[in-house]
Design an enzyme around this catalytic site. Structure first.
Site, PDB file in Angstrom:
ATOM      1  CD  GLU A 299      10.304   1.859  13.232  1.00  0.00           C
ATOM      2  OE1 GLU A 299       9.710   2.728  13.901  1.00  0.00           O
ATOM      3  OE2 GLU A 299      11.061   2.100  12.287  1.00  0.00           O
TER       4      GLU A 299
ATOM      5  N   GLY B  80       5.263   3.781  10.790  1.00  0.00           N
ATOM      6  CA  GLY B  80       4.446   4.988  10.823  1.00  0.00           C
ATOM      7  C   GLY B  80       4.054   5.340  12.238  1.00  0.00           C
ATOM      8  CB  SER B  81       1.256   7.344  13.492  1.00  0.00           C
ATOM      9  OG  SER B  81       0.144   6.633  12.975  1.00  0.00           O
TER      10      SER B  81
ATOM     11  CB  CYS C 276      11.552   5.791  13.889  1.00  0.00           C
ATOM     12  SG  CYS C 276      12.617   4.932  12.775  1.00  0.00           S
TER      13      CYS C 276
ATOM     14  N   GLY D 240      -1.676   4.507  13.927  1.00  0.00           N
ATOM     15  CA  GLY D 240      -1.870   3.680  12.735  1.00  0.00           C
ATOM     16  C   GLY D 240      -1.422   2.246  12.971  1.00  0.00           C
ATOM     17  N   GLY D 241      -0.235   2.071  13.514  1.00  0.00           N
ATOM     18  CA  GLY D 241       0.299   0.722  13.751  1.00  0.00           C
ATOM     19  C   GLY D 241      -0.592  -0.056  14.695  1.00  0.00           C
TER      20      GLY D 241
ATOM     21  CD  GLU E  61       7.858   9.092  16.917  1.00  0.00           C
ATOM     22  OE1 GLU E  61       8.879   8.836  16.291  1.00  0.00           O
ATOM     23  OE2 GLU E  61       6.759   8.565  16.677  1.00  0.00           O
TER      24      GLU E  61
ATOM     25  CE  LYS F 270      -2.945   3.041   2.275  1.00  0.00           C
ATOM     26  NZ  LYS F 270      -2.373   4.375   2.382  1.00  0.00           N
TER      27      LYS F 270
END
Ligand code: NAP
Length: 546
Positions: A276, A252-253, A313, A256-257, A408, A195
């Protein structure tokens, strides 16, 4: 670069806003969206369209049908990974130009990132050729064993099946369409359905063409790779829930994860999600180090914080110092380095907005003072997602009463926290949530305390760094880029380095199998000369009967 890799017409071809599904381009789908130049907010042509159910179904069916051939073709997989690297180079400057427009990342960084992308593809090719990653283990049977005969037991790792990969916004090449997750999945023998990240659709399209050409060149089934564009959560959610998908790779965030992890766990057949999601990457400075080289540490820290506009990250977001000795020189040097960093442009408006809001919230906390940075260049007044790096200073009490400081902030900001002594550093370390990295700065004379701190940090982080900085993750065999939740959803897994291949493998054990029915890797004669564990000892020798 090989002959086949000279820049060619394909690289210069116009973007067409296409998904690439099992070797075929298509524009079909739902709502339209565009890439956007983050330096000006200019809409970039062409339009891309959200992939719908029909596109997803085609990609999934093709992946399932390609999986057995990909799984059994180790040599072809190695050739494919190398061919992808060649084809990416063959895209030439058109790839770099489009990527620069979509991300505002400077050309030099993108050249470096392209090198990292192709070298990690080649690293995985070497790993696949070597074959040791299958972790072959053989315990020879013993029919004479008493009181019961011992069975012949042989085990190796096999691919999991089709993997869903989410392109990351902050590494448009090295962690996107042909990035680390795709390379690891293909190396493991798993078809990849990517994606694409909606912030760089043109870059994604170009790379997908390169992969498609490579698949064709080595003669593997087209379904081993598909790229689907989409924006707005629906496609990602459906992809993770699709029964054909057997694992997920995501960068990503945290939101989202975690959402994708929960969706995967709620499937009738739950699947692993290797997300991650980043961390604050704490840095601990021992008093001796602060006394001996405060200015040098501060300058290095400032460069690490502002590198890549802080969009890593591994960006060092919290810095714990013990005592006041050297602190003034340290903050002055850090402030200087951060202030000298020019205004930079972030990857996209969403990341910019998130950064501005989170920094403002941190700055407003009572007990937090600003040592560097100014007001952000307003958006969209000049149409640019611009920021200046920010340095903040606070004390342990404020840190302990402000959970927000542990979240973060994706971008160039760091918070210095004054702690009274080394014991306080250890207490802070023990209370940290899971991290990708943690760093210790110490002098020779404080080795004992540094060792204690490092041991505590090793329980909280996937990588512990001594007298360095966390940004710049080396792609190598011993790298671990992961960590306990919330840094990732699986503390055992790395998303960087050759060990990343194990995420997409599972063991199968063969008991009392006739030789002819065993995979080549487990046969007595060891035709590939693999390093295997035979009766508990590692060897490349063939197996002899007892
Ligand atoms: P993101 O919002 O997490 O999105 C990454 C990908 O996941 C996109 O393709 C997105 O698709 C998809 N996605 C996100 N949430 C989803 C959900 N609930 N259901 C289905 N799909 C979902 O990351 P981003 O766009 O790169 O940046 C946003 C923030 O993520 C940043 O501000 C930063 O805090 C963090 N980030 C962290 C890292 C890191 O390395 N730790 C890297 C990049 C970003 P859609 O676009 O279709 O929603």
């Amino acid at each position: 670069m090989t002959d086949a890799a000279k820049p060619d017409d394909r690289a210069a071809a116009e973007l067409r806003g296409e998904h690439w599904i099992a070797g075929e381009a298509s524009r079909g789908g739902g709502d339209a969206f565009h890439g956007v130049d983050p330096t000006s907010s200019e809409r970039l042509e062409p339009a891309y369209f959200d992939a719908g159910d029909a596109e997803l179904e085609r990609a999934a069916l093709a992946a399932v049908s390609a999986a057995p051939r990909l799984a059994s073709a180790r040599a072809d997989r190695a050739a494919l990974l190398e061919a992808i690297a060649d084809e990416i180079m063959a895209l030439g400057d058109s790839l770099l130009e489009r990527c620069e427009r979509e991300t505002a990342l400077p050309r030099a960084r993108l050249v470096g990132e392209r090198g990292r992308t192709t070298s990690q593809l080649r690293m995985f090719a070497a790993v696949v050729r070597d074959g040791g990653y299958v972790d072959a283990r053989i315990d020879r049977g013993d029919p004479e064993r008493s009181p019961a005969p011992r069975p012949d037991v042989r085990r190796m790792l096999h691919p999991l099946g089709p993997v869903a990969v989410f392109g990351a916004s902050n590494f448009p090449l090295a962690f996107s369409v042909a990035g680390g997750d795709t390379a690891a999945a293909l190396a493991a023998g798993c078809p990849a359905i990517v994606k694409g990240h909606p912030a760089h659709p043109g870059t994604s399209e170009l790379v997908a063409r390169a992969i498609t050409a490579a698949v064709k060149k080595v003669g593997l089934p087209a379904g081993v790779f598909s790229l689907l564009h989409g924006r707005g959560r629906a496609l990602g959610a459906k992809l993770v829930q699709h029964p054909a998908i057997k694992a997920v790779g995501f960068t990503g965030s945290l939101a989202g994860g975690r959402a994708l992890f929960d969706l995967a766990a709620a499937r009738p057949e739950p699947i692993p999600v290797f997300a991650e999601m980043g961390s604050v990457n704490p840095v601990f400075i021992m008093p001796g180090a602060m006394r001996a080289r405060s200015a040098a540490i501060a300058a290095g820290l400032g460069r690490s914080v502002s590198l890549g506009v802080g969009q890593f990250c591994t960006n060092p977001g919290l810095v714990f110092v013990a005592g006041e000795d050297g602190l003034e020189a340290f903050t002055a040097s850090l402030a200087r380095t951060l202030s000298q960093t020019p205004v930079c442009v972030m990857l996209h408006e969403g990341i910019w907005t998130d950064y501005i809001q989170r920094v403002a919230l941190q700055r407003q906390l009572p007990g937090v003072t600003m040592i560097a940075g100014g007001p952000a260049v307003p958006f969209p007044a000049n149409g640019s997602c611009s920021v200046k790096p920010v340095g903040l200073l606070t004390d342990l009490e404020t840190y302990e009463s402000s959970p927000r400081l542990l979240e973060e902030v994706f971008g160039p900001v760091t918070v210095i926290i004054k702690c009274p002594d080394v014991a306080a550093l250890e207490a802070v370390a023990a209370g940290l949530p899971g991290q990708l990295t943690a760093t210790v700065h110490a002098e020779r004379g404080e080795a004992g305390d540094a060792a204690t701190l490092a041991r505590v940090l090793g329980e909280r982080a996937g990588r512990v760094i001594f007298n360095g900085f966390p940004t710049g993750v080396e792609v190598c065999h011993a790298m671990h880029h992961g960590g306990p939740y919330p840094a990732t959803t699986d503390a055992r897994a790395t998303s960087v380095g050759s060990a990343a291949i194990t995420r997409f493998l599972r063991p199968v054990c063969y008991q009392d199998f006739p030789a002819a029915l065993l995979p080549a890797e487990l046969r007595d004669e060891n035709p590939g000369g693999l390093l295997r564990m035979v009766d508990g000892t590692c060897t490349r020798e063939p197996v002899t009967s007892r």
